[in-house]
Design an enzyme around this catalytic site. Structure first.
Site, PDB file in Angstrom:
ATOM      1  CB  CYS A   2      -0.861   0.032   1.255  1.00 46.01           C
ATOM      2  SG  CYS A   2      -1.905  -1.405   1.405  1.00 46.01           S
ATOM      3  NE  ARG A  27       4.420   2.116  -0.958  1.00 43.44           N
ATOM      4  CZ  ARG A  27       5.354   2.135  -0.015  1.00 43.44           C
ATOM      5  NH1 ARG A  27       6.494   2.730  -0.245  1.00 43.44           N
ATOM      6  NH2 ARG A  27       5.151   1.571   1.146  1.00 43.44           N
ATOM      7  CG  ASN A  96       2.181   0.704   4.054  1.00 46.58           C
ATOM      8  OD1 ASN A  96       3.324   1.135   4.097  1.00 46.58           O
ATOM      9  ND2 ASN A  96       1.924  -0.515   3.669  1.00 46.58           N
ATOM     10  N   GLY A  97       0.381  -1.360   6.133  1.00 44.72           N
ATOM     11  CA  GLY A  97       0.870  -2.253   7.187  1.00 44.72           C
ATOM     12  C   GLY A  97      -0.187  -3.291   7.514  1.00 44.72           C
ATOM     13  CD  GLU A 481      18.819 -10.653  -8.585  1.00 47.20           C
ATOM     14  OE1 GLU A 481      18.356 -11.321  -7.646  1.00 47.20           O
ATOM     15  OE2 GLU A 481      18.317  -9.581  -8.969  1.00 47.20           O
ATOM     16  CE  LYS A 485      15.382  -8.716 -10.774  1.00 50.65           C
ATOM     17  NZ  LYS A 485      15.952  -8.687  -9.504  1.00 50.65           N
ATOM     18  CD  GLU A 488      11.727  -9.674  -9.682  1.00 50.31           C
ATOM     19  OE1 GLU A 488      11.069  -9.291  -8.721  1.00 50.31           O
ATOM     20  OE2 GLU A 488      12.958  -9.503  -9.759  1.00 50.31           O
ATOM     21  CG  HIS A 504      22.918 -34.552  -6.492  1.00 50.32           C
ATOM     22  ND1 HIS A 504      23.507 -35.752  -6.204  1.00 50.32           N
ATOM     23  CD2 HIS A 504      23.932 -33.670  -6.655  1.00 50.32           C
ATOM     24  CE1 HIS A 504      24.815 -35.610  -6.173  1.00 50.32           C
ATOM     25  NE2 HIS A 504      25.103 -34.353  -6.454  1.00 50.32           N
ATOM     26  CE  LYS A 603      12.087  -1.050  -6.007  1.00 50.70           C
ATOM     27  NZ  LYS A 603      12.927  -2.030  -6.709  1.00 50.70           N
TER      28      LYS A 603
HETATM   29  C1  F6R Z   1      13.273  -8.544  -6.686  1.00 49.26           C
HETATM   30  C2  F6R Z   1      13.056  -7.631  -5.588  1.00 49.26           C
HETATM   31  C3  F6R Z   1      12.721  -8.196  -4.255  1.00 49.26           C
HETATM   32  C4  F6R Z   1      13.432  -7.384  -3.156  1.00 49.26           C
HETATM   33  C5  F6R Z   1      12.980  -7.868  -1.768  1.00 49.26           C
HETATM   34  C6  F6R Z   1      13.719  -7.148  -0.660  1.00 49.26           C
HETATM   35  O1  F6R Z   1      13.606  -7.874  -7.847  1.00 49.26           O
HETATM   36  O2  F6R Z   1      13.113  -6.441  -5.750  1.00 49.26           O
HETATM   37  O3  F6R Z   1      13.067  -9.537  -4.170  1.00 49.26           O
HETATM   38  O4  F6R Z   1      14.806  -7.537  -3.312  1.00 49.26           O
HETATM   39  O5  F6R Z   1      11.603  -7.655  -1.617  1.00 49.26           O
HETATM   40  O6  F6R Z   1      13.525  -5.775  -0.721  1.00 49.26           O
HETATM   41  P1  F6R Z   1      14.538  -4.775  -0.023  1.00 49.26           P
HETATM   42  O7  F6R Z   1      15.854  -4.911  -0.694  1.00 49.26           O
HETATM   43  O8  F6R Z   1      13.919  -3.419  -0.213  1.00 49.26           O
HETATM   44  O9  F6R Z   1      14.600  -5.182   1.416  1.00 49.26           O
END
Ligand code: F6R
Length: 608
Positions: A2, A27, A96-97, A481, A485, A488, A504, A603
């Site tokens: 949020c 977000r 938010n929360g 990673e 990428k 997601e 394995h 985000k």
């Molecule tokens: C993937 C991504 C998420 C964040 C994770 C942690 O692209 O952005 O996996 O890395 O939610 O977020 P932060 O780094 O803000 O703690």
């Protein structure tokens, strides 16, 4: 997650609130809503969907709140969208929360006759404030009492139509006050008011900021204990406007991928002197670094992958045991942490609830703590013993790119810095690695010149529904990673694992429709990696690889390959991740995905 914004001043909310809310778009959300005080009443507007398609004009007024909702409690609907009102419609709240004790509060309020119209946890807040107002308390006291009854994480904006007041309360979730020429703003992130306010006050947990619409709006801050706080210093907001724009790129993610050379430059600027690392943020922390017997790294998602790379770097350079943990699991075990254990929290946003909880648990157990964040003044930075900022600038695309590479750059500097302090590596070795780090921006730009090759590889492979990402040593973490990428932003199934682990069990999946992406760019363990490539080929699997430019031997074995400039093994993730970020981007773009705001993702993950 949020996003919340609020405004109180001489200007018109209909100009400010939609624009501020749009800035928090990154977000991730599914619905949105506004409340504007007009003619002594809350004018509420709620809609499901994205602000992009929102053509209605919101009510004019000088004071209002708004919200983008990322559903947790209750399905996506106008009914569940915020703001939520008290029964008498005096109080409107956005949140938010998560209010963890919402069920018991709701039951108690319902017994008192309150009527709820949504399934959300948030709705208890306006009713709770109303209950205290009915007992004869004033607005400030009622809000304070309500905050003391709430459990969980929250950032709340509360609008009272009777006293014409707006207030913001913070406990665990981010909330910033913006001071602009035309009034006072609230937002979950300073980006929200970047266009209108040049200074910000970061609220601490347990604080409530009240703003009253009386001529010039003024701000007063109180603690949850009811005591007035001394005026807080406003800080200049260090975000240049262009950083929140796409600048001609199709998506923020693409812009942020291409920004990485400058980000590495700004991240390392002033942190290298005479070819040795200098981390001013750690002055005063050196004694602790020397005494450290063990390091535990806590982080989530992409930041967790940066942590895994750090484990490799620090064990090699400090020769102390390092453990990396999913922050979400850390506090639910009984982690053995002593005072000579250093717990490092890595977080782009500095607000991730799981990472923050792990950090607090580490402090509770007596560990030394340190944070690596991209947002200065964020909660994780403030609550850590020392904090290093990655200086990547605001990252808007939900998929983390420039935050990841700057995290690695900081972690590499940290590993080298500690090795100098602890005398666990020779100055020559350290200088050699620093020299390679300084060349990274130039080498990144060389990779960008070949972007069409990776675009072509992405295009021809975008028909596959499954991918394995494999690597050995430090390349394994880059493979993880790369897989994250891809999944997601394209929603394609992608797994990362150590190349040798495949045999394995997972190798059973390989066939001509299941390509494997091998990362071998560090140049280490190449003979072994080639053996793993042969295992995939023998099962008709397609092989794509990211290798360094000198590795013609591996290139011969692959269906497609992309070469990166050669560098030091410990620096290589900074380069090898670039083609994988581009690969994920181009696959997702080919599939027409919503790259900057992938479905279901947020985000800043401020809930557990
Ligand atoms: C993937 C991504 C998420 C964040 C994770 C942690 O692209 O952005 O996996 O890395 O939610 O977020 P932060 O780094 O803000 O703690």
């Amino acid at each position: 997650m949020c996003g919340i914004v609020g405004y109180c001043g001489n200007g018109n909310v209909s100009e400010f609130l939609p624009a501020c809310l749009k800035r928090l778009d990154y977000r991730g959300y599914d619905s949105f809503g506004f409340s504007v005080l007009s003619n002594g009443d809350h004018k509420i507007l709620k809609r499901v969907g994205k602000l992009d398609y929102f053509a209605e004009k919101i009510q004019s007024g000088n004071i209002g709140i708004a919200h983008t909702r990322w559903a947790t409690h209750g399905k996506v609907s106008e009914k569940n969208a915020h703001p939520h009102l008290s029964c008498d419609k005096r109080i409107a709240v956005v949140h938010n929360g998560i209010i963890e004790n919402h069920s018991s509060l709701r039951r108690a309020l319902e017994r008192k006759g309150h009527f709820f119209s949504s399934e959300t946890d948030t709705e208890v807040v306006p009713h709770l404030i109303e209950a205290f107002l009915c007992e004869g308390k004033g607005f400030r006291e009622a809000v304070t009492l309500a905050c003391n009854h709430l459990e969980g994480n929250f950032a709340l904006l509360i609008l009272d139509k009777k006293s014409n007041q707006l207030c913001g309360a913070k406990n665990g979730s981010p909330l910033v006050v913006g001071l602009g020429n035309e009034g006072i703003f609230f937002a979950s992130d300073p980006i929200g008011f970047i266009d209108y306010a040049g200074k910000a006050i970061f609220l601490g947990d347990g604080e409530i900021a009240f703003v009253k619409m009386e001529g010039n709006s003024e701000i007063e801050i109180f603690g949850f204990n009811g005591e007035k706080k001394a005026a807080k210093k406003a800080v200049k907001i260090n975000l240049r406007r262009w950083q929140a724009e796409k600048n001609g790129f199709k998506h923020f993610m693409l812009k942020e991928i291409f920004e990485q050379p400058e980000c590495i430059e700004s991240c390392t600027a002033g942190r290298i002197k005479n070819s040795l690392p200098v981390l001013e943020e750690l002055e005063g922390f050196n004694g602790k670094i020397k005494k450290t017997e063990r390091i535990v790294i806590v982080a989530c998602g992409t930041s967790l992958h940066a942590g895994m790379i750090a484990e490799f770097l620090i064990e090699k350079l400090w020769k102390v045991p390092v453990k990396v943990e999913c922050a979400s699991e850390f506090r639910y075990r009984c982690p053995v942490i002593g005072k000579n254990c250093l717990v490092v929290a890595i977080s782009q946003s500095g607000e991730t609830a799981d990472t923050l909880a792990a950090l607090r648990e580490a402090k509770r157990r007596g560990a030394q703590t340190m944070a690596i964040v991209n947002v200065e003044g964020s909660t994780i930075a403030r609550e850590s013993g020392a904090a290093i900022c990655t200086k990547a600038g605001p990252e808007i695309g939900v998929a983390s790119t420039k935050a990841f590479t700057t995290q690695i750059a900081v972690l590499l500097l940290f590993a080298l810095y500690g090795a100098v302090q602890r005398k666990t590596a020779s100055k020559e070795e350290i200088k050699l690695i620093v020299l390679e780090l300084k060349k990274v921006p130039v080498k990144m730009r060389e990779i960008f010149e070949k972007k069409n090759k990776i675009k072509f590889i992405a295009k021809v492979n975008s028909k596959y529904s499954n991918f394995l990402f494999l690597g050995r040593g430090i390349d394994y973490f880059v493979a993880l990673e790369g897989a994250l990428k891809l999944k997601e932003i394209s929603y394609v199934n992608a797994w990362g694992m150590p190349a040798a682990e495949m045999k394995h069990g997972t190798i059973a999946l390989i066939d001509k429709n299941f390509p494997a992406v091998f990362v071998g760019a560090s140049g280490a363990l190449l003979e072994k990696l080639r053996g793993n490539i042969q295992e995939v080929k023998a099962r008709s699997g397609k092989v794509i690889s990211i290798i360094n430019e000198c590795d013609s031997e591996t290139a011969k074995l692959c269906n497609e390959f992309f070469c990166i400039p050669k560098t030091h093994e410990l620096v290589s993730p900074l380069l090898s991740i670039i083609p994988l970020q581009l690969f994920a981007y181009y696959v997702a773009d080919e599939m027409g995905r919503e790259i900057d705001k992938p479905r279901n993702l947020a985000k800043s993950v401020t809930v557990e």
